[in-house]
Scaffold this motif. Structure first.
Motif, PDB file in Angstrom:
ATOM      1  N   GLY A  59      39.445 -30.301  21.125  1.00 45.55           N
ATOM      2  CA  GLY A  59      39.161 -31.729  21.157  1.00 45.55           C
ATOM      3  C   GLY A  59      37.730 -32.031  21.558  1.00 45.55           C
ATOM      4  O   GLY A  59      37.167 -33.060  21.151  1.00 45.55           O
ATOM      5  N   GLY A  60      37.120 -31.157  22.353  1.00 46.93           N
ATOM      6  CA  GLY A  60      35.715 -31.335  22.691  1.00 46.93           C
ATOM      7  C   GLY A  60      34.835 -31.270  21.456  1.00 46.93           C
ATOM      8  O   GLY A  60      33.886 -32.045  21.305  1.00 46.93           O
ATOM      9  N   VAL A  61      35.143 -30.328  20.553  1.00 45.39           N
ATOM     10  CA  VAL A  61      34.390 -30.223  19.302  1.00 45.39           C
ATOM     11  C   VAL A  61      34.648 -31.448  18.433  1.00 45.39           C
ATOM     12  O   VAL A  61      33.733 -31.970  17.781  1.00 45.39           O
ATOM     13  CB  VAL A  61      34.742 -28.919  18.562  1.00 45.39           C
ATOM     14  CG1 VAL A  61      34.004 -28.844  17.222  1.00 45.39           C
ATOM     15  CG2 VAL A  61      34.391 -27.708  19.404  1.00 45.39           C
ATOM     16  N   ASP A  62      35.896 -31.939  18.397  1.00 49.14           N
ATOM     17  CA  ASP A  62      36.185 -33.168  17.652  1.00 49.14           C
ATOM     18  C   ASP A  62      35.272 -34.294  18.109  1.00 49.14           C
ATOM     19  O   ASP A  62      34.733 -35.055  17.288  1.00 49.14           O
ATOM     20  CB  ASP A  62      37.646 -33.594  17.875  1.00 49.14           C
ATOM     21  CG  ASP A  62      38.644 -32.669  17.209  1.00 49.14           C
ATOM     22  OD1 ASP A  62      38.466 -32.353  16.026  1.00 49.14           O
ATOM     23  OD2 ASP A  62      39.608 -32.269  17.881  1.00 49.14           O
ATOM     24  N   VAL A  63      35.112 -34.429  19.417  1.00 47.45           N
ATOM     25  CA  VAL A  63      34.331 -35.539  19.964  1.00 47.45           C
ATOM     26  C   VAL A  63      32.846 -35.373  19.672  1.00 47.45           C
ATOM     27  O   VAL A  63      32.181 -36.327  19.251  1.00 47.45           O
ATOM     28  CB  VAL A  63      34.590 -35.696  21.476  1.00 47.45           C
ATOM     29  CG1 VAL A  63      33.618 -36.690  22.097  1.00 47.45           C
ATOM     30  CG2 VAL A  63      36.027 -36.156  21.711  1.00 47.45           C
ATOM     31  N   ALA A 110      43.968 -28.486  13.204  1.00 47.09           N
ATOM     32  CA  ALA A 110      43.119 -29.454  13.916  1.00 47.09           C
ATOM     33  C   ALA A 110      43.177 -30.801  13.195  1.00 47.09           C
ATOM     34  O   ALA A 110      42.939 -30.873  11.982  1.00 47.09           O
ATOM     35  CB  ALA A 110      41.686 -28.947  13.978  1.00 47.09           C
ATOM     36  N   ASP A 111      43.478 -31.859  13.945  1.00 48.22           N
ATOM     37  CA  ASP A 111      43.753 -33.137  13.273  1.00 48.22           C
ATOM     38  C   ASP A 111      42.997 -34.336  13.839  1.00 48.22           C
ATOM     39  O   ASP A 111      43.315 -35.476  13.531  1.00 48.22           O
ATOM     40  CB  ASP A 111      45.260 -33.433  13.302  1.00 48.22           C
ATOM     41  CG  ASP A 111      45.855 -33.452  14.700  1.00 48.22           C
ATOM     42  OD1 ASP A 111      45.091 -33.428  15.678  1.00 48.22           O
ATOM     43  OD2 ASP A 111      47.101 -33.473  14.809  1.00 48.22           O
ATOM     44  N   LEU A 112      41.976 -34.088  14.669  1.00 48.10           N
ATOM     45  CA  LEU A 112      41.268 -35.218  15.278  1.00 48.10           C
ATOM     46  C   LEU A 112      39.839 -35.380  14.773  1.00 48.10           C
ATOM     47  O   LEU A 112      39.068 -36.139  15.349  1.00 48.10           O
ATOM     48  CB  LEU A 112      41.278 -35.093  16.805  1.00 48.10           C
ATOM     49  CG  LEU A 112      42.670 -35.047  17.446  1.00 48.10           C
ATOM     50  CD1 LEU A 112      42.550 -35.043  18.962  1.00 48.10           C
ATOM     51  CD2 LEU A 112      43.545 -36.207  16.975  1.00 48.10           C
ATOM     52  N   GLY A 113      39.485 -34.670  13.694  1.00 50.27           N
ATOM     53  CA  GLY A 113      38.210 -34.961  13.062  1.00 50.27           C
ATOM     54  C   GLY A 113      37.277 -33.797  12.826  1.00 50.27           C
ATOM     55  O   GLY A 113      36.359 -33.898  12.008  1.00 50.27           O
ATOM     56  N   SER A 114      37.478 -32.662  13.504  1.00 48.49           N
ATOM     57  CA  SER A 114      36.533 -31.555  13.314  1.00 48.49           C
ATOM     58  C   SER A 114      36.589 -31.019  11.880  1.00 48.49           C
ATOM     59  O   SER A 114      35.539 -30.720  11.289  1.00 48.49           O
ATOM     60  CB  SER A 114      36.792 -30.434  14.318  1.00 48.49           C
ATOM     61  OG  SER A 114      38.113 -29.947  14.210  1.00 48.49           O
ATOM     62  N   LEU A 115      37.771 -30.904  11.295  1.00 48.87           N
ATOM     63  CA  LEU A 115      37.871 -30.393   9.924  1.00 48.87           C
ATOM     64  C   LEU A 115      37.252 -31.354   8.921  1.00 48.87           C
ATOM     65  O   LEU A 115      36.822 -30.936   7.838  1.00 48.87           O
ATOM     66  CB  LEU A 115      39.334 -30.126   9.552  1.00 48.87           C
ATOM     67  CG  LEU A 115      40.094 -29.102  10.388  1.00 48.87           C
ATOM     68  CD1 LEU A 115      41.468 -28.826   9.768  1.00 48.87           C
ATOM     69  CD2 LEU A 115      39.310 -27.813  10.542  1.00 48.87           C
TER      70      LEU A 115
END
Length: 280
Positions: free
Chosen positions: A130-134, A160-165
């Motif tokens: 999640g840190g990478v997502d942010v 991963a489902d919060l934006g990194s991909l």
């Protein structure tokens, strides 16, 4: 405290302070390594929407307290939302509720990306999941020499489902993203700079914060409406693709996330042992 901070509710997971036109947002946890629990996901959009609405804030530095940026999702704290899926054969009701939960978390990260005020992430220590997502939702990323990054979700049986991909392909390229996401491997600051995940490396946490604030002040010296226009134009195509990708992965995970491998990943995490995945 800033005018913006004075207007915010009492915060548990984030601290906000302002020096002139620069706001600093600091991750506080309270989970170990600034792990991201329910308070973080609730407070992140509140903070960034407030900063977006404050014309006195012209740039934002985002960083972590202590030695690390963030260990990522606080699994024990977030298990309440997952419990119905892990209990057995989840039907449409629990899956629909889980879909809603994923999209709420996605919207929290998207609040960083949609902030009209430029965001510079200053990363020290671990930045996981999640840190990478942010930080992928930030405009610029800087790192200290001890920084380490990991798109680790595959290792815990999660897509991963919060934006990194969705966001990292435009930052580091498709090949590097596939390597990081499929292996779940850790990379150091030198590799992160080489692939473009971070713009520059600085000696230590103090140095990277100073560099981030120097860049923020340089941005703040430009006409604010022009800066907002640059962000708007740059985001036009990418954010449209991101939105479609986030909707797809949230639906995918609501349908396919429940698995014996996920149960095994959670149990292994709690028991501090290596998981044994079977593809079930």
């Amino acid at each position: 405290m800033t005018d913006t901070a004075d207007k915010l509710p009492d915060l548990v997971s984030l601290a906000v302070e302002r020096t002139g036109p620069i706001a600093r947002v600091t991750l506080l946890g309270p989970g170990k390594g600034n792990a991201m629990g329910p308070d973080f996901w609730r407070e992140l959009p509140i903070v960034f929407r407030a900063l977006d609405a404050d014309p006195a804030v012209r740039a934002i530095v985002l960083t972590g307290s202590g030695k690390n940026f963030s260990y990522g999702l606080d699994l024990p704290a977030m298990m309440g939302a997952w419990a119905p899926l892990l209990a057995g054969d989840a039907l449409a009701g629990p899956r629909t509720e889980f879909l809603r939960e994923i999209r709420v978390l996605q919207e929290s990260v998207t609040a960083v990306a949609e902030c009209r005020t430029p965001v510079i992430a200053a990363v020290s220590g671990w930045c996981i999941g999640g840190g990478v997502d942010v930080i992928a939702a930030a405009d610029v990323r800087l790192a200290s020499a001890d920084a380490k990054f990991s798109v680790r979700e595959a290792k815990v049986a999660i897509v991963a489902d919060l934006g990194s991909l969705q966001r990292l392909s435009g930052i580091i390229g498709e090949g590097h993203l596939r390597e990081l996401a499929l292996t779940g491997k850790d990379i150091d600051a030198a590799r992160a700079e080489k692939i473009g995940l971070v713009n520059d490396i600085h000696d230590d946490q103090e140095a990277v914060l100073a560099a981030a604030e120097e860049m923020a002040n340089e941005i703040a010296g430009n006409p604010p409406l022009v800066v907002q226009g640059v962000k708007e134009v740059l985001s036009l195509t990418t954010e449209r693709q991101v939105t479609d990708g986030l909707r797809y992965v949230s639906t995918w995970n609501a349908a396919f996330l429940p698995s014996k491998d996920l149960q095994e990943a959670v149990q292994a995490f709690l028991e501090r042992r290596a998981p044994e995945f079977t593809g079930e």
